[in-house]
Design a protein around this motif. Sequence first.
Motif, PDB file in Angstrom:
ATOM      1  N   MET A  33       0.570  -1.075   0.397  1.00 33.27           N
ATOM      2  CA  MET A  33       0.275   0.106  -0.327  1.00 33.27           C
ATOM      3  C   MET A  33       1.022   1.449  -0.142  1.00 33.27           C
ATOM      4  SD  MET A  33      -2.894  -0.731   2.905  1.00 33.27           S
ATOM      5  CE  MET A  33      -3.248  -2.238   3.255  1.00 33.27           C
ATOM      6  N   PRO A  34       1.283   1.879  -1.190  1.00 30.73           N
ATOM      7  CA  PRO A  34       2.345   2.896  -0.964  1.00 30.73           C
ATOM      8  C   PRO A  34       1.587   4.247  -1.152  1.00 30.73           C
ATOM      9  CG  PRO A  34       1.466   1.763  -3.649  1.00 30.73           C
ATOM     10  CD  PRO A  34       0.979   1.164  -2.181  1.00 30.73           C
ATOM     11  N   ILE A  35       0.378   3.436  -1.122  1.00 29.52           N
ATOM     12  CA  ILE A  35      -0.722   5.816  -0.375  1.00 29.52           C
ATOM     13  C   ILE A  35      -1.641   4.156   0.083  1.00 29.52           C
ATOM     14  CG2 ILE A  35      -2.432   6.867  -1.309  1.00 29.52           C
ATOM     15  CD1 ILE A  35      -0.152   7.638  -3.423  1.00 29.52           C
ATOM     16  N   VAL A  36      -1.854   4.588   1.919  1.00 32.59           N
ATOM     17  CA  VAL A  36      -2.590   4.861   2.254  1.00 32.59           C
ATOM     18  C   VAL A  36      -4.426   5.566   2.711  1.00 32.59           C
ATOM     19  CG1 VAL A  36      -3.306   3.424   4.415  1.00 32.59           C
ATOM     20  CG2 VAL A  36      -1.265   3.283   3.859  1.00 32.59           C
ATOM     21  N   PRO A  37      -5.188   5.467   1.748  1.00 33.52           N
ATOM     22  CA  PRO A  37      -6.322   5.812   1.571  1.00 33.52           C
ATOM     23  C   PRO A  37      -7.571   5.812   2.944  1.00 33.52           C
ATOM     24  CG  PRO A  37      -6.563   4.326   0.107  1.00 33.52           C
ATOM     25  CD  PRO A  37      -5.197   4.221   0.757  1.00 33.52           C
ATOM     26  N   LEU A  38      -6.913   6.218   4.290  1.00 27.16           N
ATOM     27  CA  LEU A  38      -7.440   5.900   5.856  1.00 27.16           C
ATOM     28  C   LEU A  38      -8.882   6.430   5.346  1.00 27.16           C
ATOM     29  CD1 LEU A  38      -4.595   6.689   7.630  1.00 27.16           C
ATOM     30  CD2 LEU A  38      -5.285   4.677   6.744  1.00 27.16           C
ATOM     31  N   PRO A  39      -9.761   5.728   5.976  1.00 27.76           N
ATOM     32  CA  PRO A  39     -10.882   6.224   6.035  1.00 27.76           C
ATOM     33  C   PRO A  39     -10.993   7.515   6.414  1.00 27.76           C
ATOM     34  CG  PRO A  39     -10.730   4.439   7.217  1.00 27.76           C
ATOM     35  CD  PRO A  39      -9.571   4.264   6.446  1.00 27.76           C
ATOM     36  N   PRO A  40     -12.266   8.760   6.505  1.00 31.56           N
ATOM     37  CA  PRO A  40     -11.712   9.922   7.504  1.00 31.56           C
ATOM     38  C   PRO A  40     -12.600   9.687   8.718  1.00 31.56           C
ATOM     39  CG  PRO A  40     -13.466  10.061   5.271  1.00 31.56           C
ATOM     40  CD  PRO A  40     -12.671   8.869   5.649  1.00 31.56           C
TER      41      PRO A  40
END
Length: 146
Positions: A33-40
């Motif tokens: 996961m080079p970019i981790v799209p964390l949930p808001p």
Amino acid sequence: MRICSAVAAFLVIALSACGSGEQVDRPELADVMPIVPLPPDSRAIDAAGSEDAMLFTFLSRHDPDEMAAYYRRLFTEPPWTLISDSESPDGATILYVENGSTPLWVRVSRTTGAPGSTIQLSGALVERDSALVDSLRSEGTAAVQE
């Protein structure tokens, strides 16, 4: 939303104690996961992994439909490519996206017994899969197809 590798690294360290005590040689977070799209507005509740994959689970106060819409919007922007958007038999939204050649699966479901949603982010090493396919091809296995 700011996506930060430092936050992701913190999650790996903080959640490493959430395992069964069994030592697993997990991949580097940046590889799956080079970019981790964390949930808001969420909190991490679990992390699991194997030699070639990682799974992070979050709880969010937002409704599953809101979270699914959030991720659909996010994945229409570079560097993401939305490959698949489907619904599982239990009503969860499952998105498959790629960041270059790196796959990411996002599963958004209703949290059982509480308001909000449960979000699971899964990443995998694709190099190991490709190596297996290549090795099987070199052995002349006709059943292997991409």
